[in-house]
Design a protein around this motif. Structure first.
Motif, PDB file in Angstrom:
ATOM      1  N   SER A 231      72.051 -45.120  44.066  1.00 20.13           N
ATOM      2  CA  SER A 231      70.842 -46.103  43.461  1.00 20.13           C
ATOM      3  C   SER A 231      69.718 -45.900  44.712  1.00 20.13           C
ATOM      4  CB  SER A 231      71.405 -47.575  43.590  1.00 20.13           C
ATOM      5  OG  SER A 231      70.129 -48.357  43.824  1.00 20.13           O
ATOM      6  N   GLN A 281      69.964 -44.678  33.981  1.00 23.13           N
ATOM      7  CA  GLN A 281      69.067 -45.893  34.771  1.00 23.13           C
ATOM      8  C   GLN A 281      68.847 -45.351  36.203  1.00 23.13           C
ATOM      9  OE1 GLN A 281      69.462 -50.143  33.536  1.00 23.13           O
ATOM     10  NE2 GLN A 281      71.505 -49.122  32.980  1.00 23.13           N
ATOM     11  N   GLU A 282      69.693 -44.736  36.743  1.00 30.48           N
ATOM     12  CA  GLU A 282      69.687 -44.397  38.360  1.00 30.48           C
ATOM     13  C   GLU A 282      68.588 -43.201  38.400  1.00 30.48           C
ATOM     14  OE1 GLU A 282      73.652 -43.916  39.779  1.00 30.48           O
ATOM     15  OE2 GLU A 282      73.746 -45.946  40.084  1.00 30.48           O
ATOM     16  N   ARG A 287      64.600 -49.286  33.507  1.00 29.03           N
ATOM     17  CA  ARG A 287      65.984 -50.401  33.160  1.00 29.03           C
ATOM     18  C   ARG A 287      66.222 -50.115  31.633  1.00 29.03           C
ATOM     19  NH1 ARG A 287      66.490 -56.812  33.219  1.00 29.03           N
ATOM     20  NH2 ARG A 287      68.578 -56.920  33.032  1.00 29.03           N
ATOM     21  N   GLN A 289      68.210 -51.340  28.179  1.00 32.00           N
ATOM     22  CA  GLN A 289      69.190 -52.395  27.588  1.00 32.00           C
ATOM     23  C   GLN A 289      69.347 -52.061  26.118  1.00 32.00           C
ATOM     24  OE1 GLN A 289      66.514 -55.205  29.170  1.00 32.00           O
ATOM     25  NE2 GLN A 289      68.080 -56.460  29.688  1.00 32.00           N
ATOM     26  N   GLY A 309      60.055 -50.277  32.931  1.00 29.81           N
ATOM     27  CA  GLY A 309      59.988 -49.851  34.163  1.00 29.81           C
ATOM     28  C   GLY A 309      58.405 -49.128  34.360  1.00 29.81           C
TER      29      GLY A 309
END
Length: 340
Positions: A231, A281-282, A287, A289, A309
């Protein structure tokens, strides 16, 4: 042994670059009007760029007037299996050398493109079939800031004008690197246009020649690959000053993008235990969903995928997802029995 023969033990010869990575604040440009560009070279393309006994690379330097240095065969950029190529020359020479490298990168050995040996989610260890359409450049943080521009405006303009995708890597965790990897994807002409725009930014940055090492042997340490997509915000100590500007840009320009993904392909984006989704995501800093099982976009069998983002992050995430879906559809088309 004759004086002219090369000592087999490389330690007896002075190293081309000091092993430690030194990024200086002062601008140590070469000749007036000369600049530096680092390009990542996937292992499969290195041989054809160097040529037999170094002939090709010598010829390339003659033709373009550039100076080209390449890291040793197992000396990769941290977290990748790619060698580092440092090109020094006029802006024109940098573009010419890059065009040649890009041509060789596009020639993937056939054996490496078979879908069964490719897992596109592990670019560290396997051949990603999309790599042939990508150019990967390494630029100092100061140049990366110019490429991104205020609130992501510059990178957006470069993408619009060239038609290529441009992504900037997150800062790697726990490694004190003062550089970012810029990945440019698209057709040859689109990549060429985007790379020219990036070379333009290199010219505009007075500190663009602050990191001239080609060896990262001591930076990578033995654990470079153990956590390739850590991260980016996990260790504030290693974050450096650049991230704050980027965070501001991200906050001032948060974007929300919704895309539809067919129900039967959601698994490909989620991955085992959601691993792929976490990885995306990393990688992008966005983000992502996915709507709950059974929650479809009205009148369809498509699940809603919401991406939030910075503009660059949401575009990168959208790109990764659409690539993954296309790839998965291709695999299923060629192996119909695997469906379901």
């Amino acid at each position: 042994m004759g004086r002219g023969a090369e000592a087999p033990d490389s330690r007896k010869r002075p190293l081309e670059t000091p092993p430690e990575v030194v990024c200086t604040k002062r601008s140590n440009t070469g000749e007036e009007g000369e600049y530096f560009l680092k390009v990542l070279i996937p292992s499969y393309a290195a041989g054809s760029i160097i040529g037999k006994g170094g002939q090709t690379i010598v010829q390339l330097q003659k033709e373009t007037g550039a100076t080209i240095k390449l890291s040793k065969s197992k000396d990769f950029y941290p977290g990748t299996t790619e060698r580092v190529c440092l090109v020094q020359g006029t802006a024109e020479a940098l573009n010419a050398v890059h065009s040649f490298i890009a041509e060789k990168v596009r020639e993937i050995p056939q054996a490496m493109t078979k879908p069964e040996v490719v897992n596109i989610l592990q670019p560290q260890t396997t051949m990603n079939p999309d790599r042939a359409k990508q150019a990967k450049l390494i630029v100092p943080n100061s140049t990366a800031g110019l490429i991104i521009g205020k609130g992501g405006a510059t990178v957006k303009a470069v993408m619009e004008q060239s038609g290529a995708w441009v992504q900037l890597s997150q800062k790697p965790e726990g490694i004190n690197l003062q550089e970012r990897v810029v990945t440019v994807s698209g057709e040859p002409e689109q990549v060429h246009k985007a790379v020219s725009a990036i070379v333009q930014k290199v010219q505009e940055d007075p500190q663009s020649s602050s990191c001239l090492n080609i060896s990262y042997a001591n930076v990578a340490g033995p654990v470079a690959n153990s956590n390739p997509t850590g991260s980016p915000y996990a260790s504030p100590g290693a974050a450096g000053g650049f991230l704050t500007a980027e965070k501001l840009a991200a906050e001032s320009a948060k974007e929300l993008v919704e895309i539809a993904v067919p129900e039967n392909l959601v698994g490909a984006i989620l991955g085992k235990g959601g691993k792929t989704l976490v990885e995306y995501q990393e990688l992008t800093g966005a983000r992502i969903q996915i709507s709950k099982k059974g929650e479809f976009l009205p009148g369809t069998r498509n699940r809603r995928v919401t991406i939030t983002g910075s503009p660059a992050a949401t575009q990168a995430a959208q790109y990764l997802i659409s690539q993954r879906v296309t790839y998965e559809q291709g695999v299923r088309a060629s192996n119909p029995q695997k469906v379901g």
